[in-house]
Design a protein around this motif. Sequence first.
Motif, PDB file in Angstrom:
ATOM      1  N   GLN A  18      -6.496 -34.189   1.331  1.00 49.31           N
ATOM      2  CA  GLN A  18      -6.942 -33.701   0.027  1.00 49.31           C
ATOM      3  C   GLN A  18      -7.812 -32.463   0.157  1.00 49.31           C
ATOM      4  OE1 GLN A  18      -9.064 -36.978  -1.647  1.00 49.31           O
ATOM      5  NE2 GLN A  18      -7.262 -38.219  -1.971  1.00 49.31           N
ATOM      6  N   GLN A  19      -8.371 -32.225   1.343  1.00 48.07           N
ATOM      7  CA  GLN A  19      -9.356 -31.171   1.491  1.00 48.07           C
ATOM      8  C   GLN A  19      -8.712 -29.829   1.797  1.00 48.07           C
ATOM      9  OE1 GLN A  19     -11.865 -32.769   4.573  1.00 48.07           O
ATOM     10  NE2 GLN A  19     -13.393 -33.402   3.084  1.00 48.07           N
ATOM     11  N   VAL A  20      -9.427 -28.782   1.420  1.00 48.98           N
ATOM     12  CA  VAL A  20      -9.045 -27.426   1.789  1.00 48.98           C
ATOM     13  C   VAL A  20      -9.836 -27.070   3.028  1.00 48.98           C
ATOM     14  CG1 VAL A  20      -9.005 -25.013   1.097  1.00 48.98           C
ATOM     15  CG2 VAL A  20      -8.662 -26.812  -0.599  1.00 48.98           C
ATOM     16  N   GLU A  21      -9.171 -26.722   4.128  1.00 52.30           N
ATOM     17  CA  GLU A  21      -9.869 -26.419   5.357  1.00 52.30           C
ATOM     18  C   GLU A  21     -10.623 -25.105   5.229  1.00 52.30           C
ATOM     19  OE1 GLU A  21      -7.159 -26.446   8.560  1.00 52.30           O
ATOM     20  OE2 GLU A  21      -6.701 -28.575   8.383  1.00 52.30           O
ATOM     21  N   ALA A  22     -11.865 -25.110   5.751  1.00 56.01           N
ATOM     22  CA  ALA A  22     -12.662 -23.884   5.714  1.00 56.01           C
ATOM     23  C   ALA A  22     -12.009 -22.824   6.583  1.00 56.01           C
ATOM     24  CB  ALA A  22     -14.084 -24.168   6.213  1.00 56.01           C
ATOM     25  N   THR A 141     -25.552  -7.963   5.652  1.00 54.47           N
ATOM     26  CA  THR A 141     -25.299  -6.719   4.929  1.00 54.47           C
ATOM     27  C   THR A 141     -24.098  -6.880   4.017  1.00 54.47           C
ATOM     28  OG1 THR A 141     -26.169  -5.415   6.766  1.00 54.47           O
ATOM     29  CG2 THR A 141     -24.773  -4.260   5.157  1.00 54.47           C
ATOM     30  N   PHE A 142     -24.339  -6.706   2.704  1.00 54.29           N
ATOM     31  CA  PHE A 142     -23.244  -6.840   1.749  1.00 54.29           C
ATOM     32  C   PHE A 142     -22.165  -5.796   2.045  1.00 54.29           C
ATOM     33  CE2 PHE A 142     -21.038  -5.595  -2.095  1.00 54.29           C
ATOM     34  CZ  PHE A 142     -20.556  -6.827  -2.521  1.00 54.29           C
ATOM     35  N   GLY A 143     -20.914  -6.225   1.963  1.00 51.27           N
ATOM     36  CA  GLY A 143     -19.792  -5.327   2.174  1.00 51.27           C
ATOM     37  C   GLY A 143     -19.214  -5.403   3.569  1.00 51.27           C
ATOM     38  N   ASP A 144     -19.985  -5.911   4.528  1.00 54.71           N
ATOM     39  CA  ASP A 144     -19.451  -6.090   5.876  1.00 54.71           C
ATOM     40  C   ASP A 144     -18.426  -7.218   5.887  1.00 54.71           C
ATOM     41  OD1 ASP A 144     -21.117  -4.113   6.711  1.00 54.71           O
ATOM     42  OD2 ASP A 144     -22.464  -5.404   7.877  1.00 54.71           O
ATOM     43  N   GLN A 145     -17.497  -7.160   6.833  1.00 54.11           N
ATOM     44  CA  GLN A 145     -16.510  -8.223   6.931  1.00 54.11           C
ATOM     45  C   GLN A 145     -17.169  -9.572   7.220  1.00 54.11           C
ATOM     46  OE1 GLN A 145     -13.156  -7.965   6.229  1.00 54.11           O
ATOM     47  NE2 GLN A 145     -13.339 -10.207   6.310  1.00 54.11           N
ATOM     48  N   ALA A 146     -18.239  -9.542   7.989  1.00 47.51           N
ATOM     49  CA  ALA A 146     -18.945 -10.792   8.282  1.00 47.51           C
ATOM     50  C   ALA A 146     -19.490 -11.425   7.002  1.00 47.51           C
ATOM     51  CB  ALA A 146     -20.086 -10.524   9.267  1.00 47.51           C
ATOM     52  N   TYR A 147     -19.942 -10.579   6.071  1.00 49.52           N
ATOM     53  CA  TYR A 147     -20.425 -11.087   4.783  1.00 49.52           C
ATOM     54  C   TYR A 147     -19.279 -11.718   4.006  1.00 49.52           C
ATOM     55  CZ  TYR A 147     -23.096 -11.148   0.398  1.00 49.52           C
ATOM     56  OH  TYR A 147     -23.749 -11.552  -0.752  1.00 49.52           O
ATOM     57  N   GLU A 148     -18.146 -11.041   3.962  1.00 53.46           N
ATOM     58  CA  GLU A 148     -16.987 -11.578   3.244  1.00 53.46           C
ATOM     59  C   GLU A 148     -16.555 -12.915   3.833  1.00 53.46           C
ATOM     60  OE1 GLU A 148     -15.642 -10.291   0.523  1.00 53.46           O
ATOM     61  OE2 GLU A 148     -17.071  -8.630   0.538  1.00 53.46           O
ATOM     62  N   ASP A 149     -16.523 -13.007   5.158  1.00 52.68           N
ATOM     63  CA  ASP A 149     -16.111 -14.248   5.814  1.00 52.68           C
ATOM     64  C   ASP A 149     -17.083 -15.382   5.510  1.00 52.68           C
ATOM     65  OD1 ASP A 149     -13.979 -12.901   6.922  1.00 52.68           O
ATOM     66  OD2 ASP A 149     -14.944 -12.582   8.870  1.00 52.68           O
ATOM     67  N   LYS A 150     -18.373 -15.060   5.529  1.00 54.56           N
ATOM     68  CA  LYS A 150     -19.373 -16.096   5.262  1.00 54.56           C
ATOM     69  C   LYS A 150     -19.312 -16.560   3.810  1.00 54.56           C
ATOM     70  CE  LYS A 150     -22.099 -17.174   7.862  1.00 54.56           C
ATOM     71  NZ  LYS A 150     -22.210 -18.273   8.852  1.00 54.56           N
ATOM     72  N   MET A 151     -19.096 -15.629   2.873  1.00 53.10           N
ATOM     73  CA  MET A 151     -18.957 -16.013   1.470  1.00 53.10           C
ATOM     74  C   MET A 151     -17.752 -16.923   1.278  1.00 53.10           C
ATOM     75  SD  MET A 151     -20.049 -15.892  -1.667  1.00 53.10           S
ATOM     76  CE  MET A 151     -21.156 -14.491  -1.937  1.00 53.10           C
ATOM     77  N   HIS A 152     -16.647 -16.587   1.951  1.00 54.03           N
ATOM     78  CA  HIS A 152     -15.455 -17.421   1.857  1.00 54.03           C
ATOM     79  C   HIS A 152     -15.744 -18.813   2.421  1.00 54.03           C
ATOM     80  CE1 HIS A 152     -11.143 -18.327   1.746  1.00 54.03           C
ATOM     81  NE2 HIS A 152     -11.328 -18.914   2.904  1.00 54.03           N
ATOM     82  N   GLN A 153     -16.448 -18.875   3.524  1.00 57.14           N
ATOM     83  CA  GLN A 153     -16.787 -20.149   4.137  1.00 57.14           C
ATOM     84  C   GLN A 153     -17.685 -20.974   3.213  1.00 57.14           C
ATOM     85  OE1 GLN A 153     -18.713 -19.722   7.944  1.00 57.14           O
ATOM     86  NE2 GLN A 153     -18.131 -21.780   8.614  1.00 57.14           N
ATOM     87  N   LEU A 154     -18.640 -20.310   2.590  1.00 55.55           N
ATOM     88  CA  LEU A 154     -19.500 -20.989   1.621  1.00 55.55           C
ATOM     89  C   LEU A 154     -18.680 -21.610   0.503  1.00 55.55           C
ATOM     90  CD1 LEU A 154     -22.289 -21.568   0.205  1.00 55.55           C
ATOM     91  CD2 LEU A 154     -22.048 -19.314  -0.846  1.00 55.55           C
TER      92      LEU A 154
END
Length: 245
Positions: A18-22, A141-154
């Motif tokens: 049932q879960q969506v994998e992070a 830092t907003f806009g970095d790929q690391a930020y995007e990945d972390k937001m998606h993980q959240l």
Amino acid sequence: MEAVAQYNEIRAGEKQEQQVEAAPAGVDEAEGDEDFEEAKEEPEGYVPPADEDTTSIMSIVPNDHDRIKGLYRRYKDPTDTPHQRQLLALQLLRELAVHCAAEEAVLYPAVAEAVEQHMSEHAVDEHDSLKLFSADLEGMTFGDQAYEDKMHQLMETFLEHIHEEEHVMLPALRDELEEAQLRDLGRRFEAAKQHMPTRAHPDVKHTSHVDDATVLRDAAKDAAQFNGTPPAIGSPSTEVLREEQ
């Protein structure tokens, strides 16, 4: 109590289908968005009917979830400017912090008393993960790929968490409480949100341990980030961006 039995099955490890994998760091954005869209269309579990009392905790909690998901969908809109997207990200983190804090102050104690103590404790543990991700984002830092990945993980973690709340916890609570009690919880939940921290504090185990000075510091940081006037908690994404359009 069917809902509690379902919860125990989930905790035993049977919820994997049932879960969506992070998504891991560097995940393909298109694939991640498809996962997000699928997860929010889950048909099972408690869904507030159209005539549900809007003052009931049964409506308020899912509505909060929907608002946070809506902010994320708007955040992913490529037509918005980077500054608009940053404001949306900041508001999403504020909404999430306040929502989690109010749940710990009002919803989870009611669940512990009326349904099951472990269900409440497990939900607080899941909040710990959300707080860690949120705190990480504040230092990135907003806009970095690391930020995007972390937001998606959240957001993937958030979706898994609210799946249990909406499909197990809320139905179990409805089984045990009268409508008047659910409305009282809703009133207390909304009142609690007016004086909760607007930032994640992963070093603090429970909302009840956050002091007034911390809440005031959060408010000062919000004012600085939103040019003196942060949007009210509960504002739609269009209100968050009202000064940009």
